[in-house]
Design a protein around this motif. Structure first.
Motif, PDB file in Angstrom:
ATOM      1  N   THR A  41       0.763  -1.225   0.297  1.00 28.18           N
ATOM      2  CA  THR A  41      -0.187   0.001  -0.253  1.00 28.18           C
ATOM      3  C   THR A  41       0.677   1.063  -0.031  1.00 28.18           C
ATOM      4  OG1 THR A  41      -1.955  -1.418   1.147  1.00 28.18           O
ATOM      5  CG2 THR A  41      -1.402   0.880   1.130  1.00 28.18           C
ATOM      6  N   ALA A  42       1.814   1.360   0.497  1.00 26.56           N
ATOM      7  CA  ALA A  42       2.412   2.729   1.102  1.00 26.56           C
ATOM      8  C   ALA A  42       2.850   2.588  -0.916  1.00 26.56           C
ATOM      9  CB  ALA A  42       3.690   1.986   1.536  1.00 26.56           C
ATOM     10  N   THR A  43       3.769   1.425  -0.988  1.00 30.22           N
ATOM     11  CA  THR A  43       4.453   1.281  -2.162  1.00 30.22           C
ATOM     12  C   THR A  43       3.488   2.699  -3.436  1.00 30.22           C
ATOM     13  OG1 THR A  43       6.053  -0.256  -1.956  1.00 30.22           O
ATOM     14  CG2 THR A  43       5.659   0.755  -4.119  1.00 30.22           C
ATOM     15  N   GLN A  44       1.881   1.890  -3.247  1.00 29.68           N
ATOM     16  CA  GLN A  44       1.731   2.119  -4.483  1.00 29.68           C
ATOM     17  C   GLN A  44       0.845   3.528  -4.425  1.00 29.68           C
ATOM     18  OE1 GLN A  44      -1.956  -0.125  -3.562  1.00 29.68           O
ATOM     19  NE2 GLN A  44      -1.275  -1.386  -5.307  1.00 29.68           N
ATOM     20  N   ILE A  45       1.104   4.165  -2.658  1.00 31.96           N
ATOM     21  CA  ILE A  45       0.789   5.491  -2.227  1.00 31.96           C
ATOM     22  C   ILE A  45       1.999   6.566  -2.739  1.00 31.96           C
ATOM     23  CG2 ILE A  45       0.829   6.734  -0.403  1.00 31.96           C
ATOM     24  CD1 ILE A  45      -1.164   5.139   1.560  1.00 31.96           C
ATOM     25  N   SER A  48       1.804   6.616  -6.653  1.00 36.45           N
ATOM     26  CA  SER A  48       0.017   7.860  -7.029  1.00 36.45           C
ATOM     27  C   SER A  48       1.347   9.016  -7.012  1.00 36.45           C
ATOM     28  CB  SER A  48      -0.904   7.339  -6.347  1.00 36.45           C
ATOM     29  OG  SER A  48      -1.620   7.997  -6.443  1.00 36.45           O
ATOM     30  N   ALA A  49       1.804   9.420  -5.320  1.00 38.20           N
ATOM     31  CA  ALA A  49       1.955  10.268  -5.132  1.00 38.20           C
ATOM     32  C   ALA A  49       2.746  10.955  -6.346  1.00 38.20           C
ATOM     33  CB  ALA A  49       2.680  10.368  -3.721  1.00 38.20           C
ATOM     34  N   ALA A  50       3.963  10.370  -6.481  1.00 34.68           N
ATOM     35  CA  ALA A  50       5.056  10.427  -7.642  1.00 34.68           C
ATOM     36  C   ALA A  50       3.894  10.902  -8.715  1.00 34.68           C
ATOM     37  CB  ALA A  50       5.631   9.520  -7.948  1.00 34.68           C
ATOM     38  N   ASN A  51       3.089  10.226  -9.601  1.00 29.73           N
ATOM     39  CA  ASN A  51       2.061  10.980 -10.525  1.00 29.73           C
ATOM     40  C   ASN A  51       1.778  11.995 -10.225  1.00 29.73           C
ATOM     41  OD1 ASN A  51       3.208   8.090 -11.765  1.00 29.73           O
ATOM     42  ND2 ASN A  51       1.304   7.091 -11.025  1.00 29.73           N
ATOM     43  N   SER A  52       1.485  12.150  -9.350  1.00 35.56           N
ATOM     44  CA  SER A  52       0.868  13.203  -9.107  1.00 35.56           C
ATOM     45  C   SER A  52       1.711  14.720  -9.266  1.00 35.56           C
ATOM     46  CB  SER A  52      -0.064  13.186  -7.714  1.00 35.56           C
ATOM     47  OG  SER A  52      -1.231  11.970  -7.791  1.00 35.56           O
ATOM     48  N   GLN A  53       2.643  14.500  -8.380  1.00 35.25           N
ATOM     49  CA  GLN A  53       3.828  15.553  -8.399  1.00 35.25           C
ATOM     50  C   GLN A  53       3.912  15.496 -10.222  1.00 35.25           C
ATOM     51  OE1 GLN A  53       4.861  17.194  -5.976  1.00 35.25           O
ATOM     52  NE2 GLN A  53       5.533  17.849  -7.789  1.00 35.25           N
ATOM     53  N   VAL A  54       4.073  14.845 -10.544  1.00 32.53           N
ATOM     54  CA  VAL A  54       4.768  14.708 -12.509  1.00 32.53           C
ATOM     55  C   VAL A  54       3.271  15.750 -12.564  1.00 32.53           C
ATOM     56  CG1 VAL A  54       4.806  13.623 -14.350  1.00 32.53           C
ATOM     57  CG2 VAL A  54       5.574  12.705 -12.390  1.00 32.53           C
ATOM     58  N   LYS A  55       1.945  15.495 -13.096  1.00 34.55           N
ATOM     59  CA  LYS A  55       0.342  15.997 -12.948  1.00 34.55           C
ATOM     60  C   LYS A  55       1.025  17.166 -12.515  1.00 34.55           C
ATOM     61  CE  LYS A  55      -1.912  12.425 -13.372  1.00 34.55           C
ATOM     62  NZ  LYS A  55      -3.275  11.524 -12.599  1.00 34.55           N
ATOM     63  N   ILE A  56       1.489  17.542 -11.068  1.00 33.93           N
ATOM     64  CA  ILE A  56       1.466  18.777 -10.639  1.00 33.93           C
ATOM     65  C   ILE A  56       2.429  19.867 -11.718  1.00 33.93           C
ATOM     66  CG2 ILE A  56       1.561  19.948  -8.499  1.00 33.93           C
ATOM     67  CD1 ILE A  56       0.677  18.207  -6.729  1.00 33.93           C
TER      68      ILE A  56
END
Length: 261
Positions: A41-45, A48-56
């Motif tokens: 779950t932590a890895t997925q988070i 997801s956070a990395a992907n979100s940062q890329v989007k940001i």
């Protein structure tokens, strides 16, 4: 007995140790089993956070680009506002000029109606003046007046051009009064038409001399007739003709001049 008891204790201890080891191993395995979902779950988070940062970051870059475009467009708008204000001033100025031109056109129409009769009177006055003047270049001067009369009837000539030509004719007549001129022509002497040279000294004197210099005469303003001159004027008349033809430098002339009251 003691040896057997001691061996038994050792076996018991070993067994206990093995059981304890098995218990610890079992506990670690259980914990590892329990932690795997959490780690996943932590890895997925994190992913997801990395992907979100890329989007940001992408959105941030887009915002910066849009902001830069916004600033550029604002500058263009400011420039266009200044340009439009300047154009409005120019248009206002042009409108004033148009109004002034329209007013001038109206004035020109009024002036044209007034100036045409004036030009007609000027031509008539010029015709009368030539008829009463010393009769030099009579054909040329009368032809000029006839051309002016014909011009006044033409619709393809602007009033301004007509007025210019009338004034030009007046200027030519004025110039006659301060120039020395010699020209050839025909003159009737004793009922016989002969080739002569005319000498005009402004409007003061008009004299003729035959080509052989045998005869000469002058126009009498008072009587309005030609009169013969004595041979004593032959040299002076010949001299004057040469001066008028640029064949001799200007010099003093002794010629007959009619005295008018």
């Amino acid at each position: 007995m003691k040896r057997e008891f001691s061996t038994s204790l050792r076996l018991t201890a070993v067994a206990a140790t093995v059981i304890a080891g098995l218990t610890v191993t079992t506990s670690y395995a259980q914990e590892d089993k329990d932690l795997k979902p959490a780690v996943k779950t932590a890895t997925q988070i994190n992913e997801s956070a990395a992907n979100s940062q890329v989007k940001i970051n992408t959105i941030t870059d887009q915002i910066d680009s849009k902001l830069q475009q916004f600033k550029t467009i604002n500058k263009e708008i400011d420039g266009l506002d200044i340009y439009n204000n300047q154009l409005r001033k120019q248009i206002d100025s042009q409108m004033k000029e148009m109004a002034a031109l329209n007013a001038s056109i109206d004035d020109v129409s009024v002036i044209e109606r007034q100036i045409t009769p004036l030009m007609m009177r000027m031509i008539e006055g010029l015709e009368q003046f030539v008829a009463l003047d010393v009769p030099f270049l009579a054909e040329e001067r009368n032809q000029r007046i006839t051309s002016l009369k014909d011009m006044m009837d033409r619709a393809d000539i602007a009033p301004s051009e007509k007025f210019r030509r009338v004034m030009e004719a007046y200027q030519v007549e004025m110039d006659y009064g301060r120039t020395l001129e010699a020209y050839a022509g025909l003159h009737t002497i004793d009922g016989q038409e002969r080739n002569v040279d005319f000498l005009r000294v402004g409007r003061t004197a008009l004299i003729y001399q035959t080509r052989d210099a045998a005869l000469q005469g002058s126009w009498n303003k008072q009587s309005g007739q030609w009169e013969a001159l004595p041979s004593s004027y032959r040299t002076q008349v010949t001299k004057g003709l040469r001066m008028a033809k640029k064949q001799l430098a200007p010099d003093l002339l002794m010629l007959p001049v009619a005295i008018t009251d």
